[in-house]
Write a protein that holds these residues in place. Structure first.
Motif, PDB file in Angstrom:
ATOM      1  N   ALA A 259       0.909  -1.123  -0.083  1.00 33.71           N
ATOM      2  CA  ALA A 259      -0.049  -0.141   0.007  1.00 33.71           C
ATOM      3  C   ALA A 259       0.872   1.325  -0.055  1.00 33.71           C
ATOM      4  CB  ALA A 259      -0.952   0.090   1.343  1.00 33.71           C
ATOM      5  N   HIS A 260       0.341   2.314  -0.476  1.00 31.41           N
ATOM      6  CA  HIS A 260       1.148   3.566  -0.443  1.00 31.41           C
ATOM      7  C   HIS A 260       0.342   4.818  -0.132  1.00 31.41           C
ATOM      8  CE1 HIS A 260      -0.416   5.141  -4.444  1.00 31.41           C
ATOM      9  NE2 HIS A 260      -0.772   3.746  -4.488  1.00 31.41           N
ATOM     10  N   GLY A 261       0.780   5.740   0.211  1.00 29.94           N
ATOM     11  CA  GLY A 261       0.336   7.086   0.152  1.00 29.94           C
ATOM     12  C   GLY A 261       0.775   7.988  -0.931  1.00 29.94           C
ATOM     13  N   THR A 262       1.175   9.245  -0.520  1.00 31.90           N
ATOM     14  CA  THR A 262       1.520  10.278  -1.646  1.00 31.90           C
ATOM     15  C   THR A 262       2.854  10.972  -1.019  1.00 31.90           C
ATOM     16  OG1 THR A 262       1.016  11.510  -3.491  1.00 31.90           O
ATOM     17  CG2 THR A 262      -0.016  12.127  -1.220  1.00 31.90           C
ATOM     18  N   GLY A 263       3.541  11.200  -1.898  1.00 25.82           N
ATOM     19  CA  GLY A 263       4.948  12.183  -1.446  1.00 25.82           C
ATOM     20  C   GLY A 263       6.244  11.471  -2.138  1.00 25.82           C
ATOM     21  N   ALA A 264       6.812  12.468  -2.950  1.00 29.58           N
ATOM     22  CA  ALA A 264       7.885  12.082  -3.733  1.00 29.58           C
ATOM     23  C   ALA A 264       9.054  11.520  -3.061  1.00 29.58           C
ATOM     24  CB  ALA A 264       8.119  13.156  -4.871  1.00 29.58           C
ATOM     25  N   THR A 265       8.861  11.905  -2.004  1.00 32.93           N
ATOM     26  CA  THR A 265      10.261  11.781  -0.914  1.00 32.93           C
ATOM     27  C   THR A 265      10.078  10.498  -0.001  1.00 32.93           C
ATOM     28  OG1 THR A 265       9.694  13.577   0.553  1.00 32.93           O
ATOM     29  CG2 THR A 265      10.944  13.885  -1.190  1.00 32.93           C
ATOM     30  N   ILE A 266       8.632   9.833   0.155  1.00 37.76           N
ATOM     31  CA  ILE A 266       8.307   8.901   0.747  1.00 37.76           C
ATOM     32  C   ILE A 266       7.922   7.720   0.166  1.00 37.76           C
ATOM     33  CG2 ILE A 266       6.743   8.384   2.730  1.00 37.76           C
ATOM     34  CD1 ILE A 266       6.259  11.354   2.940  1.00 37.76           C
ATOM     35  N   PRO A 267       8.736   6.427   0.477  1.00 34.63           N
ATOM     36  CA  PRO A 267       8.519   5.186  -0.228  1.00 34.63           C
ATOM     37  C   PRO A 267       7.059   4.633   0.225  1.00 34.63           C
ATOM     38  CG  PRO A 267       9.770   4.740   1.310  1.00 34.63           C
ATOM     39  CD  PRO A 267       9.604   6.451   1.557  1.00 34.63           C
ATOM     40  N   VAL A 358      -0.719  21.196   7.089  1.00 36.21           N
ATOM     41  CA  VAL A 358      -1.528  22.003   6.429  1.00 36.21           C
ATOM     42  C   VAL A 358      -1.872  21.649   4.955  1.00 36.21           C
ATOM     43  CG1 VAL A 358      -2.003  24.408   5.727  1.00 36.21           C
ATOM     44  CG2 VAL A 358      -0.545  23.752   7.817  1.00 36.21           C
ATOM     45  N   GLU A 359      -3.195  21.341   4.773  1.00 39.41           N
ATOM     46  CA  GLU A 359      -3.798  20.845   3.374  1.00 39.41           C
ATOM     47  C   GLU A 359      -4.295  22.099   2.723  1.00 39.41           C
ATOM     48  OE1 GLU A 359      -6.140  17.077   2.708  1.00 39.41           O
ATOM     49  OE2 GLU A 359      -7.363  18.757   2.823  1.00 39.41           O
ATOM     50  N   GLU A 360      -3.992  22.227   1.556  1.00 40.55           N
ATOM     51  CA  GLU A 360      -4.306  23.280   0.694  1.00 40.55           C
ATOM     52  C   GLU A 360      -5.195  22.578  -0.412  1.00 40.55           C
ATOM     53  OE1 GLU A 360      -3.104  27.176  -1.899  1.00 40.55           O
ATOM     54  OE2 GLU A 360      -1.536  25.902  -0.625  1.00 40.55           O
ATOM     55  N   THR A 361      -6.423  22.952  -0.619  1.00 42.37           N
ATOM     56  CA  THR A 361      -6.922  22.385  -1.892  1.00 42.37           C
ATOM     57  C   THR A 361      -7.414  23.335  -2.772  1.00 42.37           C
ATOM     58  OG1 THR A 361      -7.959  20.565  -0.441  1.00 42.37           O
ATOM     59  CG2 THR A 361      -9.096  21.021  -2.326  1.00 42.37           C
ATOM     60  N   TRP A 376       5.767  21.979  -7.972  1.00 41.14           N
ATOM     61  CA  TRP A 376       4.940  21.314  -7.042  1.00 41.14           C
ATOM     62  C   TRP A 376       5.232  19.864  -6.621  1.00 41.14           C
ATOM     63  CZ3 TRP A 376      -0.328  22.470 -10.018  1.00 41.14           C
ATOM     64  CH2 TRP A 376      -0.756  23.794  -9.820  1.00 41.14           C
ATOM     65  N   LEU A 377       5.936  19.163  -7.295  1.00 43.79           N
ATOM     66  CA  LEU A 377       6.081  17.766  -7.027  1.00 43.79           C
ATOM     67  C   LEU A 377       7.280  17.543  -5.998  1.00 43.79           C
ATOM     68  CD1 LEU A 377       5.658  14.727  -7.648  1.00 43.79           C
ATOM     69  CD2 LEU A 377       7.300  14.895  -9.705  1.00 43.79           C
ATOM     70  N   TYR A 378       8.174  18.378  -6.230  1.00 40.51           N
ATOM     71  CA  TYR A 378       9.156  18.390  -5.288  1.00 40.51           C
ATOM     72  C   TYR A 378       9.241  19.262  -4.010  1.00 40.51           C
ATOM     73  CZ  TYR A 378      11.020  14.976  -8.370  1.00 40.51           C
ATOM     74  OH  TYR A 378      11.339  13.939  -9.527  1.00 40.51           O
ATOM     75  N   SER A 379       8.483  20.288  -4.213  1.00 42.26           N
ATOM     76  CA  SER A 379       8.255  21.114  -2.985  1.00 42.26           C
ATOM     77  C   SER A 379       7.191  20.987  -2.001  1.00 42.26           C
ATOM     78  CB  SER A 379       8.121  22.427  -3.575  1.00 42.26           C
ATOM     79  OG  SER A 379       6.995  22.899  -4.372  1.00 42.26           O
ATOM     80  N   ASN A 380       6.363  20.090  -2.254  1.00 43.31           N
ATOM     81  CA  ASN A 380       5.285  19.674  -1.341  1.00 43.31           C
ATOM     82  C   ASN A 380       5.615  18.188  -0.815  1.00 43.31           C
ATOM     83  OD1 ASN A 380       3.245  21.780  -1.531  1.00 43.31           O
ATOM     84  ND2 ASN A 380       3.886  21.374  -3.849  1.00 43.31           N
ATOM     85  N   LYS A 398      -2.391  19.774  -1.743  1.00 45.18           N
ATOM     86  CA  LYS A 398      -0.980  19.881  -1.115  1.00 45.18           C
ATOM     87  C   LYS A 398      -1.046  19.757   0.237  1.00 45.18           C
ATOM     88  CE  LYS A 398      -0.087  23.241  -5.080  1.00 45.18           C
ATOM     89  NZ  LYS A 398       0.272  24.695  -4.882  1.00 45.18           N
ATOM     90  N   SER A 399      -0.129  19.106   0.935  1.00 39.39           N
ATOM     91  CA  SER A 399       0.072  18.919   2.220  1.00 39.39           C
ATOM     92  C   SER A 399       1.431  19.047   2.792  1.00 39.39           C
ATOM     93  CB  SER A 399      -0.579  17.747   2.697  1.00 39.39           C
ATOM     94  OG  SER A 399      -1.998  17.612   2.390  1.00 39.39           O
ATOM     95  N   ASN A 400       1.712  19.984   3.740  1.00 38.62           N
ATOM     96  CA  ASN A 400       2.961  20.239   4.267  1.00 38.62           C
ATOM     97  C   ASN A 400       2.975  20.523   5.882  1.00 38.62           C
ATOM     98  OD1 ASN A 400       4.770  20.517   1.608  1.00 38.62           O
ATOM     99  ND2 ASN A 400       2.975  21.726   1.166  1.00 38.62           N
ATOM    100  N   PRO A 401       4.288  20.023   6.346  1.00 38.10           N
ATOM    101  CA  PRO A 401       4.068  20.170   8.023  1.00 38.10           C
ATOM    102  C   PRO A 401       4.003  21.712   8.541  1.00 38.10           C
ATOM    103  CG  PRO A 401       6.112  18.913   7.121  1.00 38.10           C
ATOM    104  CD  PRO A 401       5.412  19.536   5.864  1.00 38.10           C
TER     105      PRO A 401
END
Length: 673
Positions: A259-267, A358-361, A376-380, A398-401
């Motif tokens: 299973a997976h979530g989302t985030g280009a830096t998270i496996p 913080v989630e932004e839609t 967007w892909l690498y900054s979030n 987009k969701s960021n700490p």
């Protein structure tokens, strides 16, 4: 009170029976275990009565106080009388015997019925996922979307409550050549955990065994649900690194299917397994661990091919194997092996400090997404696109700490419009369709939310392209009115409503790939894929329901992962969907579900022919439909992508499961086992 006659030994009916008027089982009434699902009576998958402190009626440990009957007409002295003895004369013997017999028969029947019911429908339940429906001596297990089901003898479904019981079940099955299949919450759309010959449900093995703040790990039993793990970690200020859309999965199933979530830096989640205990038919219980040197900076596991990690692996070979797997290498293979090597008993996962996001839609046009995607892909930290077919709109999440020092960011956490305003457009369309298609939609009520309104409108005519287009346009309006931000803990932000029962297909492919043709090289491969997919939907007028969801992950160190790092470092995941009416026992509903299934198969097959090989795409293991593989070429694609890995898997399986009792026929066929 217990009643026993003088005469034959207990066990003969009716008067020679032991009967109890109370139960020490402590079970709730049967009615409390019922759950209405789609208008039919179903029962959630739960293990049978196994409490060591429980005492069933008629057991040797039941209370021994009895009322005995005596038939002698001889007068007795006062000291001979026993207050527990019922005295009666010969004239009353017939009616008394009849009354005792009738009472005993009724009480015995009630007790046996109660004991059977509490054994079949025990007190603990799994969330709305696997539905176990028992009739007589058979059990039918249905997955969440009711797209897959198996029926098998109830005696073939096992519920171990500890490691010893699990080991015995596996050993006995191995000795007796009985097939078994580990099944969790049965949330997988393809029902990959369902076994037609036998299953092991680990719902009772759900303990949180250890939380190590210093090492940043949590050790859990395989049947623990994700939501349980989250709540256990919360007091320690810890959480899991990422989440899929839902939290009802059992941990073993969560990781075994990748299973997976989302985030280009998270496996994907399988990459955070750093230890596991697995019960195998051929070698017993194996305790596999990743040494500290085998972990990446983010806490996930390195590939065994990495020079640094290979040097850190202790010179210890597993089980005297002839092919020389180290513990870490076998761990990487076993942690995502679809239940084919053994039954997972325990898992050790890496965890991270708990944090708010913080989630932004926002809703953008397709051209706006193309212009901004690379940044967007690498900054979030987390990025998710929801493409709305037959429109020009893309919902970007987009969701960021949360940074407590950023006062502007800390003030975020509101939605731009109240619920009534957000639902205005989709309710307006609902009323229009209700007039145009009388009797096709349920009555509009105030408690119907967005997904309920959308799904009901789709079901009015789910394959009508014009109706689907109108519904999708209303969905785009809803998301535009829902633009805004919100702040919450990561486990709350990253989950989302998946809608109702559905057919779904999802693939993963590298964001950059050397085999891509020039026409798509002007964008990242993920946007090229979406360009082509949306073009196919438009040109061929496919009734594509919304959304087409796109997420990203870092590559995985598990060799059987669709995002294995042999092809790239960042993977895109794209999922298509068609919703279904809730399963009911009526011919019209079943006919409609069957019609939608056929249309979805055509939709998926078109994607496989035009896109999958071109982009090096591989299906998500929990969403690959074995029955459809003949049309989509899944078997050949799997062999091309994982041929060398499958060769290793087969060799390991020959030692761990020499009689091949694990797995499922269709899964084995896909993997060539």
């Amino acid at each position: 009170m217990l009643i026993r006659s003088l005469g034959p030994a207990p066990g003969r009916l009716p008067l020679a029976a032991w009967v109890t008027m109370r139960s020490s089982c402590g079970r709730p009434p049967l009615a409390m275990l019922h759950n209405r699902i789609s208008g039919t009576q179903r029962y959630f998958a739960t293990p049978p009565l196994s409490s060591p402190n429980s005492t069933s009626a008629g057991s040797p440990s039941a209370p021994a106080t009895t009322a005995r009957t005596r038939t002698s007409r001889r007068a007795r002295s006062e000291e001979d009388l026993d207050p527990n003895i019922i005295q009666f004369d010969q004239k009353s013997r017939g009616p008394l015997y009849f009354g005792i017999g009738a009472s005993a028969f009724i009480l015995l029947g009630s007790t046996l019925l109660f004991h059977w019911a509490t054994s079949i429908y025990p007190k603990r339940s799994i969330p709305d996922a696997a539905v176990f429906h028992r009739a007589d001596e058979s059990t039918t297990v249905t997955n969440w979307s009711a797209t897959h089901a198996v029926t098998l003898p109830s005696s073939s479904v096992h519920y171990p409550s500890n490691l010893d019981e699990l080991e015995k079940i596996v050993a006995d099955s191995h000795f007796e050549h009985r097939f078994i299949r580990p099944v969790g919450s049965a949330l997988s759309p393809n029902g990959i955990g369902l076994g037609p010959y036998g299953m092991i449900n680990l719902a009772l093995m759900d303990k949180i065994l250890d939380i190590d703040r210093e090492q940043g790990t949590v050790r859990v039993q395989a049947g623990a649900r994700i939501e349980q793990v989250v709540e256990a970690l919360r007091p320690y200020g810890l959480t899991l690194p990422n989440y899929a859309s839902i939290r009802e999965q059992q941990v073993a199933g969560f990781t075994q299917v990748g299973a997976h979530g989302t985030g280009a830096t998270i496996p994907p989640v399988d990459d955070f397994v750093v230890g596991m205990k697995i019960v195998t038919p051929g070698k017993g219980t194996l305790d596999l661990k990743m040494s500290t040197g085998d972990l990446r900076d983010d806490g996930s596991a390195n590939s065994i091919k990495d020079t640094a990690s290979a040097a850190a692996v202790p010179d210890r070979w597993w089980g005297g194997s002839s092919y020389g797997f180290t513990d870490p290498e076998l761990l990487r293979l076993a942690r995502l092996s679809l239940g084919t090597l053994g039954v997972v008993a325990e898992l050790t996962l890496k965890v991270v400090p708990a944090h708010k996001l913080v989630e932004e839609t926002r809703v953008y046009s397709i051209d706006q997404v193309k212009r901004n995607h690379s940044s967007w892909l690498y900054s979030n930290q987390h990025l998710r696109y929801m493409w709305i077919p037959h429109t020009d709109k893309v919902v970007v999440v987009k969701s960021n700490p949360l940074n407590p020092l950023d006062h502007h960011q800390a003030d975020l956490g509101h939605e731009s419009s109240p619920l009534e305003e957000r639902l205005a457009g989709i309710r307006r369309l609902y009323r229009q369709l209700s007039s145009e298609l009388p009797g096709k939609l349920p009555r509009l009520t105030e408690d119907m939310g967005y997904t309920a309104l959308r799904d009901a409108m789709y079901m009015a005519d789910p394959l009508n392209v014009e109706l689907v287009r109108r519904v999708n346009e209303a969905a785009a309006e809803y998301w535009t009115r829902s633009e805004g931000t919100r702040t919450d803990w990561s486990d709350q932000i990253l989950g989302f409503d998946c809608g109702g029962q559905q057919w779904v297909s999802e693939v993963a492919f590298p964001v950059t790939h050397s085999s891509l043709s020039a026409w798509s090289s002007q964008y990242y491969a993920d946007l090229g894929y979406m360009d082509r997919l949306l073009q196919i939907i438009r040109d061929e007028k496919l009734p594509a329901h919304e959304p087409i969801e796109q997420r990203w992950t870092k590559s995985s160190g598990s060799p059987l992962s669709p995002a294995a790092r042999d092809l790239g470092s960042v993977y895109a995941w794209v999922g298509i969907i068609m919703y279904l009416p809730d399963a009911r026992d009526d011919r019209e509903t079943e006919s409609l579900r069957h019609t939608i299934q056929g249309a979805f198969m055509e939709y998926q097959t078109r994607c496989s022919q035009a896109l999958w090989d071109r982009y090096g795409a591989q299906e998500h293991w929990a969403k690959i439909e074995a029955d459809m593989s003949i049309w989509t070429g899944s078997h050949e694609r799997i062999q091309r992508r994982f041929g060398a890995v499958l060769g290793k898997l087969k060799k390991v399986k020959q030692e761990l499961d020499p009689r091949g009792i694990l797995g499922e026929p269709k899964v084995n066929e896909l993997l060539g086992l």
